[in-house]
Design a protein around this motif. Structure first.
Motif, PDB file in Angstrom:
ATOM      1  N   PRO A   1     -30.312 -41.284  -5.910  1.00  7.30           N
ATOM      2  CA  PRO A   1     -30.373 -40.541  -7.111  1.00  7.30           C
ATOM      3  C   PRO A   1     -31.726 -39.398  -7.171  1.00  7.30           C
ATOM      4  O   PRO A   1     -31.316 -38.271  -7.682  1.00  7.30           O
ATOM      5  CB  PRO A   1     -30.974 -41.570  -8.216  1.00  7.30           C
ATOM      6  N   VAL A   2     -32.839 -39.558  -6.189  1.00  9.70           N
ATOM      7  CA  VAL A   2     -33.595 -38.402  -6.191  1.00  9.70           C
ATOM      8  C   VAL A   2     -33.013 -37.498  -5.353  1.00  9.70           C
ATOM      9  O   VAL A   2     -33.067 -36.182  -5.679  1.00  9.70           O
ATOM     10  CB  VAL A   2     -34.720 -39.046  -5.173  1.00  9.70           C
ATOM     11  N   ASP A   3     -32.157 -37.607  -4.574  1.00  8.66           N
ATOM     12  CA  ASP A   3     -31.643 -36.647  -3.520  1.00  8.66           C
ATOM     13  C   ASP A   3     -30.572 -35.719  -4.676  1.00  8.66           C
ATOM     14  O   ASP A   3     -30.416 -34.545  -4.441  1.00  8.66           O
ATOM     15  CB  ASP A   3     -30.973 -37.133  -2.184  1.00  8.66           C
ATOM     16  N   SER A   4     -30.061 -36.622  -5.374  1.00  4.44           N
ATOM     17  CA  SER A   4     -28.745 -35.828  -6.161  1.00  4.44           C
ATOM     18  C   SER A   4     -29.191 -34.965  -7.073  1.00  4.44           C
ATOM     19  O   SER A   4     -28.631 -33.911  -7.516  1.00  4.44           O
ATOM     20  CB  SER A   4     -28.120 -37.065  -6.940  1.00  4.44           C
ATOM     21  N   VAL A   5     -30.574 -35.283  -7.822  1.00  2.62           N
ATOM     22  CA  VAL A   5     -31.066 -34.377  -8.943  1.00  2.62           C
ATOM     23  C   VAL A   5     -31.870 -33.232  -8.308  1.00  2.62           C
ATOM     24  O   VAL A   5     -32.270 -32.277  -8.761  1.00  2.62           O
ATOM     25  CB  VAL A   5     -32.080 -34.907  -9.762  1.00  2.62           C
ATOM     26  N   THR A   6     -31.995 -33.141  -6.776  1.00  6.57           N
ATOM     27  CA  THR A   6     -32.421 -32.079  -6.197  1.00  6.57           C
ATOM     28  C   THR A   6     -31.354 -30.994  -5.772  1.00  6.57           C
ATOM     29  O   THR A   6     -31.743 -29.853  -5.324  1.00  6.57           O
ATOM     30  CB  THR A   6     -32.952 -32.724  -4.906  1.00  6.57           C
ATOM     31  N   VAL A   7     -29.892 -31.573  -5.452  1.00  2.00           N
ATOM     32  CA  VAL A   7     -29.034 -30.643  -5.002  1.00  2.00           C
ATOM     33  C   VAL A   7     -28.317 -30.349  -6.219  1.00  2.00           C
ATOM     34  O   VAL A   7     -27.772 -29.106  -6.405  1.00  2.00           O
ATOM     35  CB  VAL A   7     -28.115 -31.667  -4.220  1.00  2.00           C
ATOM     36  N   GLY A   8     -27.852 -31.299  -7.468  1.00  2.00           N
ATOM     37  CA  GLY A   8     -26.936 -31.120  -8.276  1.00  2.00           C
ATOM     38  C   GLY A   8     -26.990 -29.785  -9.205  1.00  2.00           C
ATOM     39  O   GLY A   8     -26.078 -28.988  -9.045  1.00  2.00           O
ATOM     40  N   SER A   9     -27.991 -29.425  -9.851  1.00  2.00           N
ATOM     41  CA  SER A   9     -27.906 -27.958 -10.576  1.00  2.00           C
ATOM     42  C   SER A   9     -28.259 -26.786  -9.543  1.00  2.00           C
ATOM     43  O   SER A   9     -27.544 -25.794  -9.693  1.00  2.00           O
ATOM     44  CB  SER A   9     -28.953 -27.915 -11.582  1.00  2.00           C
ATOM     45  N   SER A  10     -29.340 -26.915  -8.757  1.00  2.00           N
ATOM     46  CA  SER A  10     -29.669 -25.839  -7.865  1.00  2.00           C
ATOM     47  C   SER A  10     -28.712 -25.440  -6.902  1.00  2.00           C
ATOM     48  O   SER A  10     -28.226 -24.116  -6.723  1.00  2.00           O
ATOM     49  CB  SER A  10     -31.107 -26.105  -7.229  1.00  2.00           C
ATOM     50  N   GLY A  11     -27.998 -26.485  -6.340  1.00  2.00           N
ATOM     51  CA  GLY A  11     -26.812 -26.013  -5.251  1.00  2.00           C
ATOM     52  C   GLY A  11     -25.800 -25.364  -5.998  1.00  2.00           C
ATOM     53  O   GLY A  11     -25.168 -24.379  -5.555  1.00  2.00           O
ATOM     54  N   ALA A  12     -25.344 -25.640  -7.283  1.00  2.00           N
ATOM     55  CA  ALA A  12     -24.217 -25.109  -7.859  1.00  2.00           C
ATOM     56  C   ALA A  12     -24.693 -23.623  -8.340  1.00  2.00           C
ATOM     57  O   ALA A  12     -23.997 -22.684  -8.349  1.00  2.00           O
ATOM     58  CB  ALA A  12     -23.921 -25.864  -9.218  1.00  2.00           C
ATOM     59  N   VAL A  13     -26.074 -23.413  -8.810  1.00  2.00           N
ATOM     60  CA  VAL A  13     -26.354 -22.103  -9.158  1.00  2.00           C
ATOM     61  C   VAL A  13     -26.391 -21.241  -8.043  1.00  2.00           C
ATOM     62  O   VAL A  13     -25.844 -19.939  -7.963  1.00  2.00           O
ATOM     63  CB  VAL A  13     -27.789 -22.241  -9.739  1.00  2.00           C
ATOM     64  N   ALA A  14     -26.793 -21.897  -6.754  1.00  2.00           N
ATOM     65  CA  ALA A  14     -26.930 -21.005  -5.407  1.00  2.00           C
ATOM     66  C   ALA A  14     -25.503 -20.547  -4.974  1.00  2.00           C
ATOM     67  O   ALA A  14     -25.191 -19.270  -4.812  1.00  2.00           O
ATOM     68  CB  ALA A  14     -27.401 -21.775  -4.500  1.00  2.00           C
ATOM     69  N   HIS A  15     -24.453 -21.609  -5.136  1.00  2.00           N
ATOM     70  CA  HIS A  15     -23.144 -21.234  -4.896  1.00  2.00           C
ATOM     71  C   HIS A  15     -22.432 -20.344  -5.671  1.00  2.00           C
ATOM     72  O   HIS A  15     -21.955 -18.969  -5.247  1.00  2.00           O
ATOM     73  CB  HIS A  15     -22.280 -22.701  -5.038  1.00  2.00           C
ATOM     74  N   PHE A  16     -22.396 -20.347  -7.055  1.00  2.00           N
ATOM     75  CA  PHE A  16     -21.903 -19.471  -8.030  1.00  2.00           C
ATOM     76  C   PHE A  16     -22.680 -18.082  -7.924  1.00  2.00           C
ATOM     77  O   PHE A  16     -22.122 -16.894  -8.172  1.00  2.00           O
ATOM     78  CB  PHE A  16     -21.877 -20.185  -9.467  1.00  2.00           C
ATOM     79  N   GLY A  17     -23.983 -18.080  -7.666  1.00  2.00           N
ATOM     80  CA  GLY A  17     -24.719 -16.811  -7.491  1.00  2.00           C
ATOM     81  C   GLY A  17     -24.346 -16.066  -6.565  1.00  2.00           C
ATOM     82  O   GLY A  17     -24.060 -14.811  -6.516  1.00  2.00           O
ATOM     83  N   LEU A  18     -23.825 -16.694  -5.392  1.00  2.00           N
ATOM     84  CA  LEU A  18     -23.562 -15.625  -4.211  1.00  2.00           C
ATOM     85  C   LEU A  18     -22.297 -15.410  -4.547  1.00  2.00           C
ATOM     86  O   LEU A  18     -21.820 -14.200  -4.219  1.00  2.00           O
ATOM     87  CB  LEU A  18     -23.554 -16.671  -2.997  1.00  2.00           C
ATOM     88  N   ALA A  19     -21.259 -16.217  -5.047  1.00  2.00           N
ATOM     89  CA  ALA A  19     -20.105 -15.579  -5.372  1.00  2.00           C
ATOM     90  C   ALA A  19     -19.824 -14.373  -6.514  1.00  2.00           C
ATOM     91  O   ALA A  19     -19.169 -13.686  -6.417  1.00  2.00           O
ATOM     92  CB  ALA A  19     -19.215 -16.941  -6.042  1.00  2.00           C
ATOM     93  N   HIS A  20     -20.767 -14.719  -7.462  1.00  2.00           N
ATOM     94  CA  HIS A  20     -21.149 -13.636  -8.584  1.00  2.00           C
ATOM     95  C   HIS A  20     -21.399 -12.295  -7.833  1.00  2.00           C
ATOM     96  O   HIS A  20     -20.969 -11.100  -8.285  1.00  2.00           O
ATOM     97  CB  HIS A  20     -22.221 -13.835  -9.384  1.00  2.00           C
TER      98      HIS A  20
END
Length: 320
Positions: free
Chosen positions: A116-135
């Protein structure tokens, strides 16, 4: 149940532990016994009062992502969800709690090897980084600068840009120690906060992903290559100067562009697909999860003090 709310806008001392009624899931929702809460930069902005104009009132419970175990299911939700380990997006707030109800479409089951700790470290920040680069229309072979790379989004952006074939991944950060940690995550060049970093640093960048904004934002337009793109995915340093666009227009012939990016503009289905892939990659060890500290829920004030002081590398997680 226990929760952390904003009693008064301003510093971290405005956060207080309160008692709230235990929630019950409505139709289409699941009830989650929370085991981990991700502490985000947006939480600190809301707490400070900087976003009060957007409807965040005193008494608001911050926190946008949690992980834990489903303990009840609302009408229309398959009972097989009960007992499953999950990550969930709680929206713009409501995550600093012991229990929460979340619509099922915002919930993802966790891979067996992801905590659970690792998931809330990746969940939102990873998606923002991914779509930010795509944007930013990033393509393999391009040079990337991640401004404010020590935060949770920056840490993920460095890894993703390196994995996706960037010719260079430069980072701005506040110390040599942080720079070395970012190099181990994929950074090729370490710059100071002004974007300076010695003779071997790239002369320009095709993409700048900016978490900071603030007064210095216009100076980074000078570091864009012709046809370069800067995308702001955060504003932890505050708003840029009101006339920052004049700096961009002064270099009209370079055909550069500036954009903002918010995950709110991406469909839930697309966000969840990326999160699912990133959870799998993190569980395999293909993405490095960077947890700065794990604190108890009643230490939310301390967590925010660390963020305000610029001490955090990666993400702080609260555990009820």
């Amino acid at each position: 149940m226990k929760a952390v709310a904003i009693r008064t806008y301003g510093g971290p001392e405005g956060l207080v532990l309160v008692d709230l009624p235990a929630p019950r899931p409505a139709g289409g929702e699941v009830l989650i016994a929370v085991e981990a809460v991700g502490v985000a930069g947006a939480d600190a902005l809301i707490r400070s009062g900087a976003l009060a104009a957007y409807g965040f009132e005193e008494g608001f419970v911050p926190g946008s992502e949690v992980a834990g175990r489903v303990t009840a299911a609302g009408k229309g939700v398959d009972a097989s969800w009960i007992g499953r380990r999950v990550w969930a997006f709680t929206g713009t707030g409501g995550g600093y709690v012991e229990q929460t109800c979340v619509p099922l479409e915002q919930v993802l089951p966790l891979p067996p090897k992801l905590s659970p700790v690792d998931s809330v470290t990746v969940g939102s920040s990873g998606a923002v980084a991914h779509f930010g680069l795509a944007h930013a229309h990033f393509a393999p072979g391009e040079a990337v600068l991640v401004r404010g790379a020590a935060g949770s989004i920056g840490v993920m952006a460095v890894q993703l840009a390196a994995r996706k074939g960037a010719s260079a991944v430069a980072v701005t950060t506040s110390s040599a120690e942080r720079g070395e940690r970012l190099r181990r995550l994929g950074a090729t060049h370490v710059l100071d906060r002004a974007g300076d970093g010695g003779p071997d640093a790239p002369a320009g960048y095709d993409v700048i992903l900016d978490m900071v904004a603030g007064d210095a934002l216009p100076s980074f337009f000078d570091r864009l290559n012709p046809n370069g793109r800067m995308v702001a995915v955060g504003a932890v340093g505050g708003q840029p100067p009101a006339d920052f666009g004049t700096t961009l227009m002064a270099q009209f012939q370079k055909s550069m562009s500036f954009a903002t990016f918010s995950a709110a503009t991406v469909s839930t289905a697309d966000l969840q697909a990326v999160r699912r892939d990133q959870f799998t990659a993190a569980a395999r060890g293909d993405l490095t999860v960077v947890v700065h500290d794990v604190l108890s829920l009643d230490q939310a004030t301390l967590a925010h003090r660390k963020m305000d002081a610029g001490e955090v590398f990666g993400r702080i997680v609260l555990t009820p």
